[in-house]
Design an enzyme around this catalytic site. Structure first.
Site, short mmCIF file in Angstrom:
data_model
loop_
_atom_site.label_atom_id
_atom_site.label_comp_id
_atom_site.label_asym_id
_atom_site.label_seq_id
_atom_site.Cartn_x
_atom_site.Cartn_y
_atom_site.Cartn_z
N GLU A 1 0.83 -1.21 0.00
CA GLU A 1 0.00 0.00 0.00
C GLU A 1 0.86 1.26 0.00
OE1 GLU A 1 -3.10 -0.28 -1.17
OE2 GLU A 1 -3.58 -1.60 0.52
N THR B 1 2.91 2.01 -2.11
CA THR B 1 4.22 1.70 -2.69
C THR B 1 4.24 2.00 -4.19
OG1 THR B 1 3.39 -0.57 -2.79
CG2 THR B 1 4.95 -0.05 -1.02
N GLY C 1 -16.37 4.35 -3.22
CA GLY C 1 -15.85 4.83 -1.94
C GLY C 1 -15.45 3.74 -0.97
N GLY D 1 -12.86 1.72 -1.38
CA GLY D 1 -11.45 1.36 -1.52
C GLY D 1 -11.27 0.17 -2.46
N SER E 1 -13.47 1.67 -7.73
CA SER E 1 -14.51 1.89 -8.73
C SER E 1 -13.97 2.80 -9.82
CB SER E 1 -15.74 2.52 -8.08
OG SER E 1 -15.39 3.67 -7.36
N ASP F 1 -4.03 0.35 -9.47
CA ASP F 1 -5.44 -0.02 -9.66
C ASP F 1 -5.74 -0.30 -11.13
OD1 ASP F 1 -5.40 0.67 -7.02
OD2 ASP F 1 -6.47 2.56 -7.29
C1 GLA Z 1 -5.20 4.28 -4.20
C2 GLA Z 1 -4.44 4.67 -5.45
C3 GLA Z 1 -3.37 3.65 -5.79
C4 GLA Z 1 -2.49 3.36 -4.58
C5 GLA Z 1 -3.35 3.07 -3.35
C6 GLA Z 1 -2.52 2.92 -2.12
O1 GLA Z 1 -5.93 3.11 -4.43
O2 GLA Z 1 -5.32 4.78 -6.53
O3 GLA Z 1 -2.60 4.13 -6.87
O4 GLA Z 1 -1.59 4.40 -4.35
O5 GLA Z 1 -4.31 4.08 -3.13
O6 GLA Z 1 -1.76 1.78 -2.19
#
Ligand code: GLA
Length: 398
Positions: free
Chosen positions: A40, A42, A138, A140, A143, A188
């Site tokens: 996370e 990273t 929202g 995490g 979406s 993502d």
């Molecule tokens: C969000 C961002 C990703 C990443 C995460 C944290 O999801 O879109 O790029 O930085 O937070 O790991």
């Protein structure tokens, strides 16, 4: 507590399209949300991540139109947004507030595709896009990457741009960074583009090299439970950008290109050179990168039952060093562990959203009940708890 199961929403996109245009779409595309198993904050530090795509997807129904305009509509807003493709340059990156926020995603992708490929707006066909999604907003679960991926793939094919999946992931990130205005990394979008059933994507965010890592949750009798705290987060504002800035500051102090270039052995020196807050931000990223590598190795050598401690260490690092957890997410992790989860951590950018717990099949109900009870005892609104299944990436649907 409520259970959210994936809804068949491709038909919702098709219906919305027909209501909007009175015609049938020429095609349907979809892209999934994702869960990040570990790694996370990273990605924008050129580091390692291990996300997987989930079954919940965003669907796009597309039709062409002869007038060079783009019109988008979504189930989240009954009012369509329409603009000449040639005018996208007037909206982005500076005047995005001229359209509702949801519309910055599909329009931003169209803009980023044209900019990336150098295609002129006049050389591509106008389009209507209808969007429907089963990815909770929202939570995490990205979406945003799901909508970016589905639209990018739909337009790439319709406009014959010939971009591959990695290039489309980059386009999605460009849209997110410059059109939506959220300074996120590329995790993502890559997960949404490259997802595979029953597997995670081990991604090196510097080279964008990927490796498929089998998860084998089902074979090991495990399920991945998502505990959505209901605390909404936005990466376009506040904490996310601040954390990113702290990481960049840390890299400058250590005279490296990115925190990826540091290892755990460099931390004592970092502690001497920087203030406590910056050091703790750096320590999170450096140790988290190592945890991703350890998780990949552990999954391959010992299977998913053995990664619990790594998930917990990741959560503690986000809670104490990176300071992006919230009481609801800490409660979710503690409740899941007390109810017998193998491991648990908050997932995604933080400041709200969801926690994940890896749970033996026969303990899923206990964990769900425990989360609901713990939230109630703390006076939090009930969480939404559901299981997710590692699934395939963006595609053209029949
Ligand atoms: C969000 C961002 C990703 C990443 C995460 C944290 O999801 O879109 O790029 O930085 O937070 O790991």
């Amino acid at each position: 507590m409520t259970d959210a199961t994936p809804q068949p929403v491709s038909s919702a996109a098709r219906t919305l399209f027909t209501e909007l245009t009175g015609a049938e779409p020429v095609g349907l595309w979809s892209a999934p949300g994702r869960v990040n198993l570990i790694g996370e904050h990273t990605d924008y530090n050129d580091g390692f991540v291990l996300p997987f795509a989930i079954e919940q997807r965003t669907h796009v129904a597309l039709g062409t139109r002869p007038d060079g305009r783009i019109r988008v509509i979504s189930t989240v807003d009954p009012v369509p947004v329409e603009i000449p493709l040639a005018d996208l340059d007037l909206l982005f990156p500076d005047d995005r507030t001229d359209v509702p926020e949801w519309a910055t995603y599909p329009l931003g992708v169209a803009w980023a595709l044209l900019r990336t490929t150098g295609a002129r707006a006049a050389s591509v066909t106008g389009v209507d896009l209808a969007i429907a999604s089963s990815v909770p907003i929202g939570a995490g679960l990205s979406s945003s990457a799901a909508i970016e991926g589905a639209v990018a793939m739909a337009l790439n094919e319709t406009w014959n741009l010939g971009l591959d999946r990695v290039a489309l992931a980059r386009v999605g990130r460009t849209a997110e960074n410059e059109a939506v205005g959220a300074p996120t990394g590329i995790m993502d979008q890559m997960a949404s583009m490259l997802g595979r059933a029953d597997a995670a994507i081990f991604l090196d965010c510097r080279s964008l090299d990927t490796d498929i890592v089998d998860l084998g949750f089902a074979a090991a009798g495990l399920e991945l439970v998502v505990i959505d705290s209901g605390v909404a987060h936005s990466h376009a504002t506040g904490g996310y950008a601040e954390r990113r800035a702290a990481c960049e500051r840390g890299a400058v102090i250590m005279a490296v290109t990115a925190l990826r270039d540091l290892s755990v052995a460099d931390l004592p020196r970092a502690a001497e050179l920087m203030d406590d807050v910056t050091f703790r931000r750096v320590r999170h990223v450096v140790t988290e990168n190592q945890r991703v590598l350890d998780t990949v190795q552990t999954l391959r050598e010992r299977g998913p039952h053995a990664i619990g401690d790594l998930l917990l260490a990741s959560h503690a690092s986000m809670r104490d060093d990176f300071e992006i957890s919230v009481p609801e997410l800490d409660t979710a992790v503690e409740a899941a562990m007390a109810a017998g989860a193998v491991g648990a951590r908050m997932t995604g950018g933080g400041f709200g959203g969801a926690a994940i717990a890896l749970v033996a099949h026969d303990k899923v109900k206990t964990v769900k009940d425990a989360a609901a009870t713990a939230f109630a005892a703390s006076g939090f609104a009930p969480p939404t708890v559901f299981t997710v299944v590692p699934s395939s990436g963006a595609r053209n649907d029949p």
